[in-house]
Design a protein around this motif. Structure first.
Motif, PDB file in Angstrom:
ATOM      1  N   TYR A  49       0.837  -1.204   0.000  1.00  0.00           N
ATOM      2  CA  TYR A  49       0.000   0.000   0.000  1.00  0.00           C
ATOM      3  C   TYR A  49       0.873   1.256   0.000  1.00  0.00           C
ATOM      4  CZ  TYR A  49      -3.570  -3.369   1.458  1.00  0.00           C
ATOM      5  OH  TYR A  49      -4.421  -4.451   1.536  1.00  0.00           O
ATOM      6  N   PHE A  50       1.955   1.184   0.744  1.00  0.00           N
ATOM      7  CA  PHE A  50       2.902   2.300   0.808  1.00  0.00           C
ATOM      8  C   PHE A  50       3.473   2.590  -0.585  1.00  0.00           C
ATOM      9  CE2 PHE A  50       7.435   3.533   1.269  1.00  0.00           C
ATOM     10  CZ  PHE A  50       7.257   4.770   1.861  1.00  0.00           C
ATOM     11  N   SER A  51       3.910   1.543  -1.282  1.00  0.00           N
ATOM     12  CA  SER A  51       4.501   1.705  -2.613  1.00  0.00           C
ATOM     13  C   SER A  51       3.486   2.258  -3.603  1.00  0.00           C
ATOM     14  CB  SER A  51       5.049   0.365  -3.113  1.00  0.00           C
ATOM     15  OG  SER A  51       6.112  -0.073  -2.300  1.00  0.00           O
ATOM     16  N   ARG A  52       2.247   1.767  -3.508  1.00  0.00           N
ATOM     17  CA  ARG A  52       1.191   2.265  -4.403  1.00  0.00           C
ATOM     18  C   ARG A  52       0.919   3.744  -4.154  1.00  0.00           C
ATOM     19  NH1 ARG A  52      -3.136  -2.694  -3.686  1.00  0.00           N
ATOM     20  NH2 ARG A  52      -2.071  -4.229  -5.010  1.00  0.00           N
ATOM     21  N   PHE A  53       0.854   4.118  -2.861  1.00  0.00           N
ATOM     22  CA  PHE A  53       0.611   5.513  -2.487  1.00  0.00           C
ATOM     23  C   PHE A  53       1.718   6.407  -3.034  1.00  0.00           C
ATOM     24  CE2 PHE A  53       1.661   8.930   0.559  1.00  0.00           C
ATOM     25  CZ  PHE A  53       0.489   9.667   0.510  1.00  0.00           C
ATOM     26  N   PHE A  54       2.968   5.978  -2.860  1.00  0.00           N
ATOM     27  CA  PHE A  54       4.109   6.775  -3.306  1.00  0.00           C
ATOM     28  C   PHE A  54       4.119   6.904  -4.828  1.00  0.00           C
ATOM     29  CE2 PHE A  54       8.513   7.701  -4.357  1.00  0.00           C
ATOM     30  CZ  PHE A  54       8.848   8.653  -3.396  1.00  0.00           C
ATOM     31  N   LYS A  55       3.876   5.805  -5.520  1.00  0.00           N
ATOM     32  CA  LYS A  55       3.913   5.838  -6.986  1.00  0.00           C
ATOM     33  C   LYS A  55       2.768   6.672  -7.550  1.00  0.00           C
ATOM     34  CE  LYS A  55       4.465   3.013 -11.110  1.00  0.00           C
ATOM     35  NZ  LYS A  55       4.662   1.664 -11.670  1.00  0.00           N
ATOM     36  N   LYS A  56       1.600   6.589  -6.925  1.00  0.00           N
ATOM     37  CA  LYS A  56       0.445   7.362  -7.376  1.00  0.00           C
ATOM     38  C   LYS A  56       0.736   8.861  -7.303  1.00  0.00           C
ATOM     39  CE  LYS A  56      -4.445   8.256  -6.360  1.00  0.00           C
ATOM     40  NZ  LYS A  56      -5.586   7.943  -5.460  1.00  0.00           N
ATOM     41  N   ASN A  57       1.506   9.259  -6.286  1.00  0.00           N
ATOM     42  CA  ASN A  57       1.764  10.682  -6.058  1.00  0.00           C
ATOM     43  C   ASN A  57       3.062  11.194  -6.665  1.00  0.00           C
ATOM     44  OD1 ASN A  57      -0.365  11.927  -4.019  1.00  0.00           O
ATOM     45  ND2 ASN A  57      -0.011   9.807  -3.390  1.00  0.00           N
ATOM     46  N   THR A  58       3.946  10.288  -7.087  1.00  0.00           N
ATOM     47  CA  THR A  58       5.235  10.730  -7.640  1.00  0.00           C
ATOM     48  C   THR A  58       5.519  10.178  -9.031  1.00  0.00           C
ATOM     49  OG1 THR A  58       6.494   8.875  -6.714  1.00  0.00           O
ATOM     50  CG2 THR A  58       6.195  10.821  -5.296  1.00  0.00           C
ATOM     51  N   GLY A  59       4.810   9.116  -9.408  1.00  0.00           N
ATOM     52  CA  GLY A  59       5.056   8.509 -10.708  1.00  0.00           C
ATOM     53  C   GLY A  59       6.171   7.488 -10.694  1.00  0.00           C
ATOM     54  N   MET A  60       6.754   7.215  -9.525  1.00  0.00           N
ATOM     55  CA  MET A  60       7.806   6.207  -9.423  1.00  0.00           C
ATOM     56  C   MET A  60       7.687   5.461  -8.100  1.00  0.00           C
ATOM     57  SD  MET A  60      11.222   8.541  -8.681  1.00  0.00           S
ATOM     58  CE  MET A  60      10.865   9.699  -9.993  1.00  0.00           C
ATOM     59  N   THR A  61       8.300   4.298  -8.037  1.00  0.00           N
ATOM     60  CA  THR A  61       8.259   3.519  -6.805  1.00  0.00           C
ATOM     61  C   THR A  61       9.256   4.107  -5.806  1.00  0.00           C
ATOM     62  OG1 THR A  61      10.013   1.992  -7.458  1.00  0.00           O
ATOM     63  CG2 THR A  61       7.760   1.440  -8.156  1.00  0.00           C
ATOM     64  N   PRO A  62       9.085   3.792  -4.518  1.00  0.00           N
ATOM     65  CA  PRO A  62      10.060   4.268  -3.530  1.00  0.00           C
ATOM     66  C   PRO A  62      11.482   3.838  -3.857  1.00  0.00           C
ATOM     67  CG  PRO A  62       8.104   3.431  -2.434  1.00  0.00           C
ATOM     68  CD  PRO A  62       7.962   3.086  -3.870  1.00  0.00           C
ATOM     69  N   MET A  63      11.648   2.598  -4.325  1.00  0.00           N
ATOM     70  CA  MET A  63      12.981   2.105  -4.654  1.00  0.00           C
ATOM     71  C   MET A  63      13.583   2.864  -5.835  1.00  0.00           C
ATOM     72  SD  MET A  63      15.368   0.202  -3.653  1.00  0.00           S
ATOM     73  CE  MET A  63      14.532  -0.905  -2.503  1.00  0.00           C
ATOM     74  N   ASP A  64      12.750   3.159  -6.839  1.00  0.00           N
ATOM     75  CA  ASP A  64      13.231   3.936  -7.988  1.00  0.00           C
ATOM     76  C   ASP A  64      13.666   5.332  -7.550  1.00  0.00           C
ATOM     77  OD1 ASP A  64      12.832   1.901  -9.775  1.00  0.00           O
ATOM     78  OD2 ASP A  64      10.844   2.582 -10.409  1.00  0.00           O
ATOM     79  N   TYR A  65      12.906   5.923  -6.627  1.00  0.00           N
ATOM     80  CA  TYR A  65      13.255   7.257  -6.126  1.00  0.00           C
ATOM     81  C   TYR A  65      14.580   7.209  -5.364  1.00  0.00           C
ATOM     82  CZ  TYR A  65      13.133  11.725  -3.732  1.00  0.00           C
ATOM     83  OH  TYR A  65      13.465  12.967  -3.262  1.00  0.00           O
ATOM     84  N   ARG A  66      14.779   6.164  -4.579  1.00  0.00           N
ATOM     85  CA  ARG A  66      16.034   6.021  -3.839  1.00  0.00           C
ATOM     86  C   ARG A  66      17.214   5.890  -4.802  1.00  0.00           C
ATOM     87  NH1 ARG A  66      16.320   2.569   1.496  1.00  0.00           N
ATOM     88  NH2 ARG A  66      16.187   4.674   2.373  1.00  0.00           N
ATOM     89  N   LYS A  67      17.051   5.094  -5.859  1.00  0.00           N
ATOM     90  CA  LYS A  67      18.114   4.932  -6.854  1.00  0.00           C
ATOM     91  C   LYS A  67      18.409   6.258  -7.544  1.00  0.00           C
ATOM     92  CE  LYS A  67      17.168   0.049  -7.878  1.00  0.00           C
ATOM     93  NZ  LYS A  67      16.606  -0.891  -8.888  1.00  0.00           N
ATOM     94  N   LEU A  68      17.355   6.989  -7.895  1.00  0.00           N
ATOM     95  CA  LEU A  68      17.525   8.282  -8.555  1.00  0.00           C
ATOM     96  C   LEU A  68      18.255   9.256  -7.639  1.00  0.00           C
ATOM     97  CD1 LEU A  68      16.863  10.160 -10.958  1.00  0.00           C
ATOM     98  CD2 LEU A  68      14.737  10.741  -9.788  1.00  0.00           C
ATOM     99  N   SER A  69      17.865   9.297  -6.367  1.00  0.00           N
ATOM    100  CA  SER A  69      18.506  10.191  -5.402  1.00  0.00           C
ATOM    101  C   SER A  69      19.962   9.822  -5.215  1.00  0.00           C
ATOM    102  CB  SER A  69      17.781  10.125  -4.049  1.00  0.00           C
ATOM    103  OG  SER A  69      16.437  10.520  -4.178  1.00  0.00           O
ATOM    104  N   SER A  70      20.226   8.516  -5.152  1.00  0.00           N
ATOM    105  CA  SER A  70      21.598   8.033  -4.979  1.00  0.00           C
ATOM    106  C   SER A  70      22.469   8.417  -6.162  1.00  0.00           C
ATOM    107  CB  SER A  70      21.594   6.514  -4.797  1.00  0.00           C
ATOM    108  OG  SER A  70      22.902   6.019  -4.680  1.00  0.00           O
TER     109      SER A  70
END
Length: 250
Positions: A218-239
């Protein structure tokens, strides 16, 4: 280059011999997040926890070593507030002011006190920069949301806190802010989650738990719905972004 590696090896051996270990990096990241969330009490608590540990020896002269340590803290605080929107010039001016105060201090007590004053002032300046421009009712609502963003709360919880009917509150908030309460809460929750993903080593499931999601899915769905990417993808991008910055600096 060989000389610096030799120095590092010597220092590591010395630290092991004296049982000295630097404060955990995770504590530093928690401090950064607390500063960026403008939570003074939490920031103060974490800083005190860090300072309860042994400081690194940065000079053979104890007072100078402490001053160097505080300049490091000042740099950390300055970068933390810039990352969340304070203009760099303001941050650097405040940093310069405190570095001069540190330089002029003549006693341990005076220098130690400066670190806590410095922490408070960086948060005050950031808070002033982000100061609410709404009426007192809406400002109280926003304060409540920011303070409890990691928790599950309802419209009824907020309306009880500010002492107005839920329907009135919803209408007043939309009129004043230009977005619904749920939209504002989601935006602020996403911003807070991004800070955790970017600046801590917590796993995605641990961050999900921190924000009271019943399941990481549910957390991943919420994040992707609001950002267009998964939490893991965002972490990789930030890194990857951080790596690019570090490479540029080098």
């Amino acid at each position: 280059m060989d000389n610096i590696y030799k120095k590092l090896e010597e220092t590591l051996a010395k630290n092991k011999y004296t049982s000295y270990v630097h404060p955990p990096y995770e504590l530093e990241r928690k401090l950064v997040i607390a500063i960026q969330e403008m939570d003074y009490e939490k920031s103060l608590s974490i800083l005190k926890e860090i300072n309860s540990l042994e400081r690194a020896q940065l000079s053979k002269r104890p007072l100078l070593s402490l001053k160097y340590s505080l300049i490091g803290s000042c740099t950390l605080f300055a970068r933390a507030v810039i990352e969340v929107g304070l203009d760099a010039e303001t941050s650097f001016m405040l940093s310069d002011y405190y570095i001069n105060k540190i330089d002029e201090a003549t006693t341990f007590d005076e220098v130690q006190a400066l670190e806590y004053l410095m922490l408070g002032d960086f948060i005050k300046v950031l808070r002033k920069n982000k100061e609410f421009t709404y009426n007192s009712l809406i400002n109280r609502v926003i304060s409540y949301i920011r303070k409890h963003i990691e928790e599950n709360f309802t419209l009824q919880d907020i309306s009880s806190y500010v002492g107005v009917h839920p329907n009135y509150l919803s209408a007043a908030f939309k009129k004043e802010v230009g977005k619904t309460l749920s939209e504002y809460i989601n935006e602020h929750k996403i911003a807070s989650i991004k800070l955790y993903i970017k600046h801590t080593n917590l796993s995605i499931s641990e961050i999900s738990y921190t924000f009271n999601f019943s399941h990481v899915t549910y957390f991943s769905r919420f994040f992707k719905k609001n950002t267009g990417m998964t939490p893991m993808d965002y972490r990789k991008l930030s890194s990857n972004t951080n790596s690019l910055i570090e490479d540029t600096v080098k």
